[in-house]
Scaffold this motif. Sequence first.
Motif, PDB file in Angstrom:
ATOM      1  N   LEU A   5       0.853  -1.187   0.000  1.00 10.57           N
ATOM      2  CA  LEU A   5       0.000   0.000   0.000  1.00 10.57           C
ATOM      3  C   LEU A   5       0.889   1.236   0.000  1.00 10.57           C
ATOM      4  CD1 LEU A   5      -2.473  -1.280   2.710  1.00 10.57           C
ATOM      5  CD2 LEU A   5      -3.042  -0.967   0.298  1.00 10.57           C
ATOM      6  N   ASP A   6       1.069   1.830  -1.177  1.00 12.94           N
ATOM      7  CA  ASP A   6       1.878   3.039  -1.272  1.00 12.94           C
ATOM      8  C   ASP A   6       1.051   4.268  -0.925  1.00 12.94           C
ATOM      9  OD1 ASP A   6       4.520   2.284  -1.899  1.00 12.94           O
ATOM     10  OD2 ASP A   6       3.955   1.834  -3.963  1.00 12.94           O
ATOM     11  N   LEU A   7       1.740   5.312  -0.449  1.00 12.48           N
ATOM     12  CA  LEU A   7       1.076   6.554  -0.071  1.00 12.48           C
ATOM     13  C   LEU A   7       0.338   7.149  -1.268  1.00 12.48           C
ATOM     14  CD1 LEU A   7       3.962   8.215   1.971  1.00 12.48           C
ATOM     15  CD2 LEU A   7       1.986   6.983   2.891  1.00 12.48           C
ATOM     16  N   SER A   8      -0.972   7.157  -1.217  1.00 11.89           N
ATOM     17  CA  SER A   8      -1.790   7.639  -2.334  1.00 11.89           C
ATOM     18  C   SER A   8      -3.250   7.460  -1.980  1.00 11.89           C
ATOM     19  CB  SER A   8      -1.492   6.828  -3.612  1.00 11.89           C
ATOM     20  OG  SER A   8      -1.816   5.462  -3.407  1.00 11.89           O
ATOM     21  N   ALA A  66       3.251  13.020  10.515  1.00 14.94           N
ATOM     22  CA  ALA A  66       2.360  13.392   9.411  1.00 14.94           C
ATOM     23  C   ALA A  66       1.103  12.518   9.422  1.00 14.94           C
ATOM     24  CB  ALA A  66       3.087  13.255   8.078  1.00 14.94           C
ATOM     25  N   GLU A  67      -0.046  13.157   9.392  1.00 14.75           N
ATOM     26  CA  GLU A  67      -1.309  12.442   9.536  1.00 14.75           C
ATOM     27  C   GLU A  67      -1.621  11.548   8.337  1.00 14.75           C
ATOM     28  OE1 GLU A  67      -3.483  11.970  12.021  1.00 14.75           O
ATOM     29  OE2 GLU A  67      -1.969  12.960  13.244  1.00 14.75           O
ATOM     30  N   PHE A  68      -1.258  11.974   7.122  1.00 13.44           N
ATOM     31  CA  PHE A  68      -1.605  11.177   5.952  1.00 13.44           C
ATOM     32  C   PHE A  68      -0.916   9.814   6.001  1.00 13.44           C
ATOM     33  CE2 PHE A  68      -1.095   9.838   1.470  1.00 13.44           C
ATOM     34  CZ  PHE A  68      -2.440   9.757   1.131  1.00 13.44           C
ATOM     35  N   HIS A  69       0.283   9.757   6.579  1.00 15.19           N
ATOM     36  CA  HIS A  69       1.040   8.516   6.635  1.00 15.19           C
ATOM     37  C   HIS A  69       0.515   7.554   7.700  1.00 15.19           C
ATOM     38  CE1 HIS A  69       3.625  11.461   4.739  1.00 15.19           C
ATOM     39  NE2 HIS A  69       4.522  10.560   4.416  1.00 15.19           N
ATOM     40  N   ARG A  70      -0.180   8.083   8.698  1.00 16.15           N
ATOM     41  CA  ARG A  70      -0.508   7.305   9.887  1.00 16.15           C
ATOM     42  C   ARG A  70      -1.268   6.017   9.591  1.00 16.15           C
ATOM     43  NH1 ARG A  70      -0.371   8.084  15.170  1.00 16.15           N
ATOM     44  NH2 ARG A  70       0.347  10.230  14.869  1.00 16.15           N
ATOM     45  N   ALA A 117      -3.929 -10.824   4.090  1.00 20.41           N
ATOM     46  CA  ALA A 117      -2.632 -10.752   3.425  1.00 20.41           C
ATOM     47  C   ALA A 117      -1.615 -10.052   4.322  1.00 20.41           C
ATOM     48  CB  ALA A 117      -2.763  -9.990   2.106  1.00 20.41           C
ATOM     49  N   THR A 118      -0.345 -10.287   4.058  1.00 16.77           N
ATOM     50  CA  THR A 118       0.717  -9.536   4.717  1.00 16.77           C
ATOM     51  C   THR A 118       0.779  -8.153   4.081  1.00 16.77           C
ATOM     52  OG1 THR A 118       1.977 -11.555   5.106  1.00 16.77           O
ATOM     53  CG2 THR A 118       3.172  -9.474   5.267  1.00 16.77           C
ATOM     54  N   LEU A 119       0.769  -7.107   4.899  1.00 14.31           N
ATOM     55  CA  LEU A 119       0.697  -5.739   4.387  1.00 14.31           C
ATOM     56  C   LEU A 119       2.052  -5.057   4.485  1.00 14.31           C
ATOM     57  CD1 LEU A 119      -2.727  -4.502   5.810  1.00 14.31           C
ATOM     58  CD2 LEU A 119      -2.241  -5.947   3.826  1.00 14.31           C
ATOM     59  N   TRP A 120       2.422  -4.373   3.400  1.00 12.89           N
ATOM     60  CA  TRP A 120       3.681  -3.653   3.269  1.00 12.89           C
ATOM     61  C   TRP A 120       3.379  -2.202   2.893  1.00 12.89           C
ATOM     62  CZ3 TRP A 120       8.573  -6.548   2.550  1.00 12.89           C
ATOM     63  CH2 TRP A 120       8.410  -7.933   2.643  1.00 12.89           C
ATOM     64  N   THR A 121       4.236  -1.283   3.327  1.00 12.93           N
ATOM     65  CA  THR A 121       4.080   0.105   2.907  1.00 12.93           C
ATOM     66  C   THR A 121       5.438   0.780   2.823  1.00 12.93           C
ATOM     67  OG1 THR A 121       2.807   2.138   3.263  1.00 12.93           O
ATOM     68  CG2 THR A 121       3.833   1.154   5.207  1.00 12.93           C
ATOM     69  N   ASP A 122       5.476   1.859   2.076  1.00  5.19           N
ATOM     70  CA  ASP A 122       6.681   2.667   1.884  1.00  5.19           C
ATOM     71  C   ASP A 122       6.314   4.100   2.273  1.00  5.19           C
ATOM     72  OD1 ASP A 122       8.944   3.993   1.029  1.00  5.19           O
ATOM     73  OD2 ASP A 122       8.947   3.145  -0.986  1.00  5.19           O
ATOM     74  N   LEU A 123       6.816   4.554   3.413  1.00  3.57           N
ATOM     75  CA  LEU A 123       6.442   5.863   3.952  1.00  3.57           C
ATOM     76  C   LEU A 123       7.337   6.994   3.460  1.00  3.57           C
ATOM     77  CD1 LEU A 123       5.723   4.887   7.671  1.00  3.57           C
ATOM     78  CD2 LEU A 123       4.133   4.936   5.736  1.00  3.57           C
ATOM     79  N   HIS A 124       8.351   6.666   2.669  1.00  4.39           N
ATOM     80  CA  HIS A 124       9.264   7.667   2.099  1.00  4.39           C
ATOM     81  C   HIS A 124       9.875   8.549   3.187  1.00  4.39           C
ATOM     82  CE1 HIS A 124       8.397   6.512  -2.047  1.00  4.39           C
ATOM     83  NE2 HIS A 124       7.153   6.329  -1.634  1.00  4.39           N
ATOM     84  N   ASP A 125       9.673   9.854   3.141  1.00  3.87           N
ATOM     85  CA  ASP A 125      10.334  10.762   4.084  1.00  3.87           C
ATOM     86  C   ASP A 125       9.464  11.050   5.309  1.00  3.87           C
ATOM     87  OD1 ASP A 125       8.434  12.182   2.697  1.00  3.87           O
ATOM     88  OD2 ASP A 125       9.694  13.931   2.323  1.00  3.87           O
ATOM     89  N   TYR A 126       8.881  10.030   5.872  1.00  2.00           N
ATOM     90  CA  TYR A 126       8.000  10.170   7.035  1.00  2.00           C
ATOM     91  C   TYR A 126       8.756  10.783   8.209  1.00  2.00           C
ATOM     92  CZ  TYR A 126       4.668   8.611  10.667  1.00  2.00           C
ATOM     93  OH  TYR A 126       3.764   8.532  11.701  1.00  2.00           O
TER      94      TYR A 126
END
Length: 284
Positions: A137-140, A168-172, A155-164
């Motif tokens: 689940l990429d930030l979008s 930051a609320e959007f990343h939470r 499923a196993t969930l993965w994410t890439d938070l980049h410059d978190y």
Amino acid sequence: MNAPRTVVAGPAAWNTLVRLDQLPAPRPHTVFARGAVRTLGGTSAGKVLHLADLGVASTLATDVGTDPEGDLILAALERARGAEILGRRVTGPSEQHLNLMTDAGERLSIYLATTAASPGPDAAAVARVAAAEHVVLDLSAVGLSLLPAAAASGATLWTDLHDYDGVAEFHRPFADACAYVFLNDDGTDDHRALMTSLLERGASTVVCTLGARGAVARTAEGWFECPAEPVDVVDTNGAGDAFFAGFFAAHLDGAGTAECLRAGARQATRALGSRHLSPLLGPN
């Protein structure tokens, strides 16, 4: 073909990359570019391309506009051999960036256009997520819309938070939902403290890329470090997505955290040695 067991949800864009000697100073003046290229962008597109490069089949769930750039995005994604592309067309422009780049690895990314918000998750993407073993689940908006289905899928969930930066609320929601969390150190002065806090919030593995200084991972077993692989850098665009794909592919093969880091570092050189997200998109 059979539906791939990995779904990547998030952005695909059409980008203009401009090479400069240095990033512009904040004053009116004229600069001359050393070169420019128009090419596929987007963090999810980068991951799918590098997974294809490693022979890992995946499904990309993304929204693109109804403009000519949308056609260019979908045509470029055809280079991700073995990938299933669920590119929903949304009325309006596709996501587009102007990236100013330097040889030192500096980058200023300017959003030229964003894809219009869509009315809920795509039904085809929801069906793929429900049957997946791994969901990235990429930030979008796309990633956020598919998060409930992904959480319910088992499923196993993965994410890439980049410059978190840790706040930051959007990343939470991405940070809180995913077991495997990736980020870089651009947004924090203490990446180890941030990684530890993410582990305490429920992640099982947290990985932070450090550019030329390599990468570090934190799990319940402790800390793991890996140096960057030597490479003649052509362009840093997409290196983080390549690293993610290398780590992910090694994980699927049963490798431990230390070897997954090394595999990520090796795959990152594929992006660093190309002016595109991946060499699959064309020659340097």
